[in-house]
Design a protein around this motif. Structure first.
Motif, PDB file in Angstrom:
ATOM      1  N   ALA A  47       0.845  -1.196   0.000  1.00  0.00           N
ATOM      2  CA  ALA A  47       0.000   0.000   0.000  1.00  0.00           C
ATOM      3  C   ALA A  47       0.878   1.244   0.000  1.00  0.00           C
ATOM      4  N   PRO A  48       0.454   2.307  -0.668  1.00  0.00           N
ATOM      5  CA  PRO A  48       1.234   3.560  -0.636  1.00  0.00           C
ATOM      6  C   PRO A  48       1.263   4.146   0.771  1.00  0.00           C
ATOM      7  N   THR A  49       2.239   4.987   1.012  1.00  0.00           N
ATOM      8  CA  THR A  49       2.402   5.642   2.309  1.00  0.00           C
ATOM      9  C   THR A  49       2.164   7.139   2.166  1.00  0.00           C
ATOM     10  N   LEU A  50       1.315   7.690   3.018  1.00  0.00           N
ATOM     11  CA  LEU A  50       1.000   9.113   2.981  1.00  0.00           C
ATOM     12  C   LEU A  50       1.757   9.853   4.082  1.00  0.00           C
ATOM     13  N   THR A  51       2.231  11.036   3.750  1.00  0.00           N
ATOM     14  CA  THR A  51       2.798  11.954   4.740  1.00  0.00           C
ATOM     15  C   THR A  51       2.201  13.332   4.504  1.00  0.00           C
ATOM     16  N   VAL A  52       2.118  14.139   5.560  1.00  0.00           N
ATOM     17  CA  VAL A  52       1.586  15.492   5.438  1.00  0.00           C
ATOM     18  C   VAL A  52       2.519  16.442   6.185  1.00  0.00           C
ATOM     19  N   THR A  53       2.828  17.566   5.553  1.00  0.00           N
ATOM     20  CA  THR A  53       3.739  18.553   6.121  1.00  0.00           C
ATOM     21  C   THR A  53       3.089  19.922   6.093  1.00  0.00           C
ATOM     22  N   VAL A  54       3.062  20.600   7.237  1.00  0.00           N
ATOM     23  CA  VAL A  54       2.565  21.973   7.299  1.00  0.00           C
ATOM     24  C   VAL A  54       3.701  22.902   6.881  1.00  0.00           C
ATOM     25  N   ARG A  55       3.437  23.823   5.969  1.00  0.00           N
ATOM     26  CA  ARG A  55       4.495  24.707   5.484  1.00  0.00           C
ATOM     27  C   ARG A  55       4.987  25.680   6.542  1.00  0.00           C
ATOM     28  N   ASP A  56       4.118  26.120   7.443  1.00  0.00           N
ATOM     29  CA  ASP A  56       4.549  26.964   8.554  1.00  0.00           C
ATOM     30  C   ASP A  56       5.344  26.108   9.540  1.00  0.00           C
ATOM     31  N   ASP A  57       6.361  26.706  10.147  1.00  0.00           N
ATOM     32  CA  ASP A  57       7.205  25.989  11.102  1.00  0.00           C
ATOM     33  C   ASP A  57       6.420  25.711  12.387  1.00  0.00           C
ATOM     34  N   PRO A  58       6.145  24.437  12.708  1.00  0.00           N
ATOM     35  CA  PRO A  58       5.371  24.135  13.922  1.00  0.00           C
ATOM     36  C   PRO A  58       6.096  24.527  15.204  1.00  0.00           C
ATOM     37  N   ALA A  59       7.411  24.733  15.146  1.00  0.00           N
ATOM     38  CA  ALA A  59       8.154  25.071  16.355  1.00  0.00           C
ATOM     39  C   ALA A  59       8.063  26.539  16.711  1.00  0.00           C
ATOM     40  N   GLN A  60       7.560  27.373  15.792  1.00  0.00           N
ATOM     41  CA  GLN A  60       7.497  28.816  16.031  1.00  0.00           C
ATOM     42  C   GLN A  60       6.046  29.275  16.208  1.00  0.00           C
ATOM     43  N   PRO A  61       5.828  30.372  16.939  1.00  0.00           N
ATOM     44  CA  PRO A  61       4.471  30.917  17.057  1.00  0.00           C
ATOM     45  C   PRO A  61       4.094  31.681  15.796  1.00  0.00           C
ATOM     46  N   HIS A  62       2.795  31.734  15.513  1.00  0.00           N
ATOM     47  CA  HIS A  62       2.322  32.381  14.291  1.00  0.00           C
ATOM     48  C   HIS A  62       1.114  33.265  14.609  1.00  0.00           C
ATOM     49  N   PHE A  63       1.196  34.511  14.175  1.00  0.00           N
ATOM     50  CA  PHE A  63       0.140  35.484  14.423  1.00  0.00           C
ATOM     51  C   PHE A  63      -1.049  35.230  13.496  1.00  0.00           C
ATOM     52  N   VAL A  64      -2.256  35.321  14.055  1.00  0.00           N
ATOM     53  CA  VAL A  64      -3.486  35.199  13.280  1.00  0.00           C
ATOM     54  C   VAL A  64      -4.290  36.477  13.483  1.00  0.00           C
ATOM     55  N   SER A  65      -4.546  37.201  12.406  1.00  0.00           N
ATOM     56  CA  SER A  65      -5.298  38.451  12.495  1.00  0.00           C
ATOM     57  C   SER A  65      -6.797  38.168  12.529  1.00  0.00           C
ATOM     58  N   GLY A  66      -7.579  39.240  12.658  1.00  0.00           N
ATOM     59  CA  GLY A  66      -9.026  39.080  12.648  1.00  0.00           C
ATOM     60  C   GLY A  66      -9.553  38.547  11.339  1.00  0.00           C
ATOM     61  N   ALA A  67      -8.806  38.747  10.254  1.00  0.00           N
ATOM     62  CA  ALA A  67      -9.207  38.235   8.946  1.00  0.00           C
ATOM     63  C   ALA A  67      -8.809  36.778   8.749  1.00  0.00           C
ATOM     64  N   GLY A  68      -8.131  36.190   9.744  1.00  0.00           N
ATOM     65  CA  GLY A  68      -7.705  34.806   9.627  1.00  0.00           C
ATOM     66  C   GLY A  68      -6.320  34.692   9.022  1.00  0.00           C
ATOM     67  N   ARG A  69      -5.881  33.471   8.862  1.00  0.00           N
ATOM     68  CA  ARG A  69      -4.540  33.182   8.353  1.00  0.00           C
ATOM     69  C   ARG A  69      -4.603  32.004   7.391  1.00  0.00           C
ATOM     70  N   LEU A  70      -3.957  32.154   6.233  1.00  0.00           N
ATOM     71  CA  LEU A  70      -3.866  31.055   5.283  1.00  0.00           C
ATOM     72  C   LEU A  70      -2.841  30.038   5.766  1.00  0.00           C
ATOM     73  N   VAL A  71      -3.232  28.775   5.773  1.00  0.00           N
ATOM     74  CA  VAL A  71      -2.344  27.678   6.149  1.00  0.00           C
ATOM     75  C   VAL A  71      -2.313  26.680   4.999  1.00  0.00           C
ATOM     76  N   ALA A  72      -1.127  26.351   4.518  1.00  0.00           N
ATOM     77  CA  ALA A  72      -0.958  25.404   3.416  1.00  0.00           C
ATOM     78  C   ALA A  72      -0.268  24.152   3.926  1.00  0.00           C
ATOM     79  N   VAL A  73      -0.742  22.985   3.459  1.00  0.00           N
ATOM     80  CA  VAL A  73      -0.117  21.706   3.813  1.00  0.00           C
ATOM     81  C   VAL A  73       0.168  20.940   2.527  1.00  0.00           C
ATOM     82  N   ASP A  74       1.268  20.204   2.538  1.00  0.00           N
ATOM     83  CA  ASP A  74       1.651  19.369   1.399  1.00  0.00           C
ATOM     84  C   ASP A  74       1.432  17.908   1.763  1.00  0.00           C
ATOM     85  N   VAL A  75       0.670  17.215   0.921  1.00  0.00           N
ATOM     86  CA  VAL A  75       0.379  15.797   1.117  1.00  0.00           C
ATOM     87  C   VAL A  75       1.155  15.007   0.067  1.00  0.00           C
TER      88      VAL A  75
END
Length: 362
Positions: free
Chosen positions: A35-63
């Protein structure tokens, strides 16, 4: 027929049956398709804090699917007290790497965790998380540290349609154990009798937690990295679809009266029509100056004398009357003022005060 002949006949009859039997044995697990193996990676660094404004924040992930095609792949976004739009993405069949994007909004202040889950009909699940999404409010950070006297500056290169690539400069000063100043100080070292609790520029509160390195600055979030500083949200982003995030290492200090200044520094920037905005400043040990502003097509030159009545306050007395600016100098690797590396200078532009990083002219 002797025994050897009989044996030969029996062997000739048995071997085809053995061969047939071997052919009829079904393939074991080692012969099955993996069977194939799936992995998913968040482009933002999970080790760092990230500001989210009132308009929200775009988050991209690579599968990514390895070892074959993953079928009917879906990605879901969830987390306590947050909303994701879309909450799920259908990627269909994934043979290499596909990207899913969502806009995350936080429904309360403080830190939040976004969980990303990937599922497929012929591959095992995969998960990832973004644990330090931040919006102002909620439980404040412990204020256990002091960043007094740290001053940072940085330049952002960005693209402006119909103009081309430009740059914009930003400054951040930690004034004492709880107040910071974002932006261009008008008349020397900022004086902040009060702070704007949820501010984006000017006098804002800050809280620094030594144990985690995390620091909140007004509505924004960051992390102290030794002498450097990671910032999320302060200043212009390189593109309109992202939040300004960077590690800043350039340090400076408000100039003092006893510092001998002898040099020339310049800033310029491309504007519409192919012209360049210009700031060209020369200061000499005899307390005379030459300042050129405007554009390279229509420059305005001022000469005269200068004085520095208090930290960072530069008063020019010349052919254009009395002008007041803020002046800071770059720090060298040893932490001492090094005007030969460049200076920061405030000047009005487009009706507002801005800070500019002037580089040395040799």
């Amino acid at each position: 027929m002797d025994r050897r002949g009989v044996g030969a006949v029996v062997l000739a009859w048995v071997l085809p049956l053995v061969a047939a039997t071997l052919v009829l044995v079904p393939a074991g697990p080692s012969g099955a398709l993996a069977a194939p193996t799936l992995t998913v990676t968040v482009r933002d660094d999970p080790a760092q804090p990230h500001f989210v404004s009132g308009a929200g924040r775009l988050v991209a992930v690579d599968v990514t699917s390895a070892g074959g095609a993953a079928e009917d792949v879906t990605v879901t976004f969830s987390g306590p007290d947050l909303a994701a739009s879309p909450a799920a993405a259908d990627l269909g069949t994934v043979t290499g790497t596909e990207t899913a994007v969502t806009r995350v909004s936080l429904l309360s202040g403080g830190f939040h965790t976004l969980t990303v889950e990937v599922a497929s009909t012929n591959a095992g699940p995969a998960t990832a998380s973004l644990p330090l999404l931040w919006s102002a409010g909620g439980t404040p950070l412990p204020a256990t540290g002091n960043l007094t006297g740290r001053h940072y500056g940085w330049r952002v290169d960005f693209y402006e349609p119909h103009v081309g690539y430009r740059h914009e400069d930003f400054q951040l000063s930690f004034l004492d154990d709880h107040r910071a100043f974002i932006g261009a100080a008008p008349k020397g070292r900022p004086r902040c009798p009060s702070v704007v609790e949820h501010g984006y520029t000017g006098c804002v509160p800050y809280r620094y937690d030594v144990s985690t390195g995390l620091v909140t600055i007004g509505d924004f979030i960051g992390r102290v990295l030794g002498n450097d500083l990671y910032l999320s949200g302060i200043g212009r982003a390189e593109t309109s679809n992202s939040v300004s995030e960077r590690v800043v290492s350039q340090r400076w200090r408000y100039v003092r009266n006893r510092l001998v200044l002898d040099g020339r520094w310049r800033w310029d920037d491309l504007r519409g029509g192919g012209t360049r905005s210009v700031i060209d400043l020369a200061l000499r040990p005899d307390r005379t100056f030459r300042l050129v502003t405007g554009t390279d097509v229509r420059p305005v030159e001022t000469t005269g004398t200068f004085r520095i009545p208090r930290h960072g306050k530069l008063v020019l007395l010349g052919t254009n009357g009395r002008e007041v600016h803020t002046l800071a100098v770059r720090l060298g690797p040893d932490g001492r003022p090094a005007p030969g590396l460049g200076v920061w200078f405030t000047a009005p532009t487009d009706g507002t005060l801005a800070s500019f990083r002037l580089d040395p002219v040799t």
